[in-house]
Scaffold this active site. Structure first.
Site, short mmCIF file in Angstrom:
data_model
loop_
_atom_site.label_atom_id
_atom_site.label_comp_id
_atom_site.label_asym_id
_atom_site.label_seq_id
_atom_site.Cartn_x
_atom_site.Cartn_y
_atom_site.Cartn_z
N ASP A 1 0.83 -1.21 0.00
CA ASP A 1 0.00 0.00 0.00
C ASP A 1 0.86 1.26 0.00
O ASP A 1 1.88 1.33 0.70
CB ASP A 1 -0.88 -0.04 1.26
CG ASP A 1 -1.83 1.13 1.35
OD1 ASP A 1 -2.68 1.24 0.47
OD2 ASP A 1 -1.70 1.92 2.29
N GLU B 1 1.24 -0.49 -5.07
CA GLU B 1 0.19 0.51 -5.29
C GLU B 1 0.86 1.85 -5.55
O GLU B 1 1.23 2.57 -4.63
CB GLU B 1 -0.74 0.63 -4.08
CG GLU B 1 -1.96 1.45 -4.41
CD GLU B 1 -2.37 2.48 -3.35
OE1 GLU B 1 -3.35 3.20 -3.60
OE2 GLU B 1 -1.70 2.59 -2.32
C1 GLC Z 1 -4.02 3.52 -0.30
C2 GLC Z 1 -5.39 2.88 -0.20
C3 GLC Z 1 -6.36 3.91 0.31
C4 GLC Z 1 -5.90 4.41 1.65
C5 GLC Z 1 -4.42 4.89 1.60
C6 GLC Z 1 -3.85 5.07 2.98
O1 GLC Z 1 -3.97 4.53 -1.22
O2 GLC Z 1 -5.78 2.37 -1.44
O3 GLC Z 1 -7.66 3.39 0.39
O4 GLC Z 1 -6.70 5.48 2.06
O5 GLC Z 1 -3.61 3.96 0.95
O6 GLC Z 1 -3.44 3.85 3.53
#
Ligand code: GLC
Length: 612
Positions: free
Chosen positions: A256, A298
């Site tokens: 993430d 991500e």
């Molecule tokens: C990523 C997740 C999102 C979250 C963020 C903070 O972007 O996809 O949903 O708010 O991380 O962890």
């Protein structure tokens, strides 16, 4: 088995040590890391080790054309983990062999950010089950050939994590795992260069803790405290958490918010070189202990920033990344009925090395950010701010010929920026048509929805559906009644699975039946045709019509072309693929791929049958 560990360690040891020393220059912590790698390897379950060996021998196992993912919140989908285990048959019916379980680790409901504020990396939220339930679920999935993905939220912990609690009480050892500042001076220096992630719902990058008399760095919500990876204890412990979870049978670890994990004063604190060092180390650590496990990064950024997270062929980092610009550009195309920018974007992606695997999607649990190639749009006379405004107006249903429904996200009054939230079906017009009981409009919206999926399945990589999109679920406005959710419009497209609607998937007269049945057909074709493998050649073809996109795929003699009409008018794709007779894989009709008529929001998958 022991030998495999030694062999894998040997392969990576020198590079791992080199990078570790470069960041931390700490021999004893490196020695500790290696000891732990050994214990995690020893503890790894036999079935998982066999899977590791199998996958190590067939390194491309995840790049085949049968891969189809679905993401969901466990409670929304089936109540709890046991419930999910009971729904595996439905997932099989959906042709899904990869499930992304949205964050399920311990979190405090009032401060959870959809589970992305983790209070304990080794505990499942009580309402969802236990670690044993997770092990049982992953084992049941593996029996059916389903891979399981989970989030590894490594940029921050929740303020309710035991480290944070100790830090808050003034324990220096734990304060050093975060970014604590006694006064505003350094935080203000950071604020001068660091952009904001949630400008409206959580402005700024620091939070004042009156009881602790300190500021703490919080790039996301105030209760999500950024971890300090300059501290090797943080890196080691987080790697142990990663391996602990991998050993529960997880196949894909979604890292993430990875671009944010390293901070340096005077920078944007995004994509710094040390982030790549850490991801590279993580990749090696995975390959040493659990080589069957994939890393999905991500990285919600523009293409130049995304691609480096693949690393290089010799020194790979992530196995997979989100095709995020393509996703946003797809919706731009829906709103403008002009495929030019999308074609250009696909040309960029198609020119990348075939080892790079993208995760394709129409939408996920997050908002759609309008990260488009504004340089190119500028040449067309479109300014960034006004175009974003147009897209947001369009998808709210206010502008142009729009039938979309949805809501803005983090509308920033200062920059004029805003992102967008809505389910695929609502953004395609199904919600409006259903509420107006307009059968014709409903069919049109369903056609757009299915065409978008057909186009998405045509892209190289792994397609991932958000649960509920397979039956055309609509926006869910009930989040507004929940005080823990009301301020975060992303919940509009995270509604609970409607099993009553899912019961209608065989009824072709319903929206659910239409969408499910048509997607099923496409998924069957994708699985059956080898031209859909990730390593096939893929390119775009000029159609001489602004609204029609044409994509070619070629693999070992098989050629398929996909034609997609992004407009509500019947059109002709002025293509000249005069190299044989083609079969329409949906209807079975034979035709020439020359000047093909294509109905409103229609599409074709044409396969070359004979070469002329
Ligand atoms: C990523 C997740 C999102 C979250 C963020 C903070 O972007 O996809 O949903 O708010 O991380 O962890």
């Amino acid at each position: 088995m022991k030998n495999s560990f030694q062999r894998r360690l040997q392969r990576h040891h020198d590079e791992l040590r080199w990078l570790y020393m470069e960041l931390y220059d700490n021999d004893s912590m490196f020695a500790e890391l290696c000891e732990h790698l050994k214990s995690f390897s020893d503890e790894r379950d036999k079935a998982l080790r066999l899977l590791d060996d199998k996958r190590e021998a067939a390194a491309d196992w995840y790049k085949q054309n049968d891969m189809l993912g679905m993401m969901f919140y466990i409670d929304n989908f089936a109540g709890n983990m046991k419930g999910v285990e009971g729904k595996l048959d439905y997932l099989e019916k959906c042709n899904v062999n990869y499930i992304h379980l949205m964050p399920f680790l311990d979190t405090v409901p009032e401060r959870s950010d959809g589970g992305y504020a983790v209070a304990d990396f080794r505990k499942v939220q009580e309402k969802l089950g236990t670690m044993e339930d997770l092990e049982s679920l992953t084992a049941a999935c593996h029996e059916k050939g389903i891979n399981v993905c989970m989030d590894f939220v490594m940029n921050h912990t929740s303020q309710d994590h035991e480290w944070a609690k100790k830090a808050r009480q003034g324990d220096g050892e734990y304060m050093s795992r975060y970014f604590f500042f006694a006064d505003r001076e350094i935080p203000s220096q950071y604020e001068a260069t660091v952009p904001q992630v949630f400008p409206t719902t959580a402005p700024g990058n620091f939070t004042w803790l009156p009881d602790a008399g300190h500021f703490v760095m919080t790039s996301f919500y105030p209760y999500q405290w950024d971890l300090n990876y300059k501290n090797p204890r943080v890196f080691n412990e987080m790697m142990y958490n990663f391996l602990y979870l991998a050993n529960k049978g997880i196949d894909i670890i979604r890292i993430d918010a990875v671009p944010y994990i390293w901070k340096e004063l005077g920078t944007q604190c995004r994509n710094l070189p040390q982030v790549h060092t850490i991801v590279r180390m993580m990749r090696m650590i995975g390959e040493i202990v659990c080589p069957g496990v994939l890393l999905l990064g991500e990285v919600v950024m523009e293409p130049e920033k995304v691609v480096p997270y693949f690393g290089t062929v010799e020194k790979p980092e992530c196995h997979m990344l989100y095709n995020v610009t393509t996703m946003a550009t797809t919706w731009h195309t829906v709103a403008t009925r002009d495929v030019k920018l999308l074609k250009k974007q696909l040309d960029i992606v198609n020119a990348l090395p075939k080892d790079y695997l993208f995760l394709n999607y129409l939408r996920c649990h997050d908002d759609i950010g309008w990260g488009l190639d504004y340089g190119t749009l500028w040449l067309e006379g479109m300014g960034e701010r006004s175009h974003k405004q147009y897209l947001n107006d369009y998808f709210q249903g206010y502008a142009g010929d729009s039938n979309s429904r949805g809501e803005l996200y983090n509308a920033d009054p200062v920059t004029g920026d805003a992102r967008f939230c809505g389910t695929t079906a609502s953004m395609c017009g199904v919600e409006k048509a259903v509420s107006e009981q307009d059968a014709q409009a409903e069919e049109k919206a369903v056609r757009l929805d299915v065409m978008l999926h057909a186009y998405m399945f045509m892209l190289s990589g792994i397609p991932v559906l958000y649960s509920g999109d397979e039956i055309g679920q609509l926006n869910d406005y009930s989040y507004k009644d929940d005080p823990n959710k009301a301020a975060d419009s992303r919940y509009i497209h995270r509604g609970a699975m409607d099993w009553k609607k899912a019961g209608r998937i065989s009824d072709k007269d319903t929206v659910e039946g239409k969408i499910f049945g048509r997607l099923d057909r496409l998924e069957q074709i994708r699985k059956a045709e080898k031209a859909f493998v990730a390593e096939a050649d893929a390119w775009t073809i000029e159609t001489w019509d602004a609204s029609i996109l044409c994509i070619g795929r070629y693999f070992e003699g098989d050629k398929i072309i996909g034609i997609f009409n992004f407009s509500e008018f019947d059109k002709t794709a002025w293509i000249k693929e005069d190299d044989g007779i083609y079969e329409d894989l949906i209807s079975g009709a034979e035709l020439k791929a020359v000047d093909v008529s294509i109905p409103a929001y229609g599409f074709y998958y044409l396969k070359r049958k004979s070469i002329s």
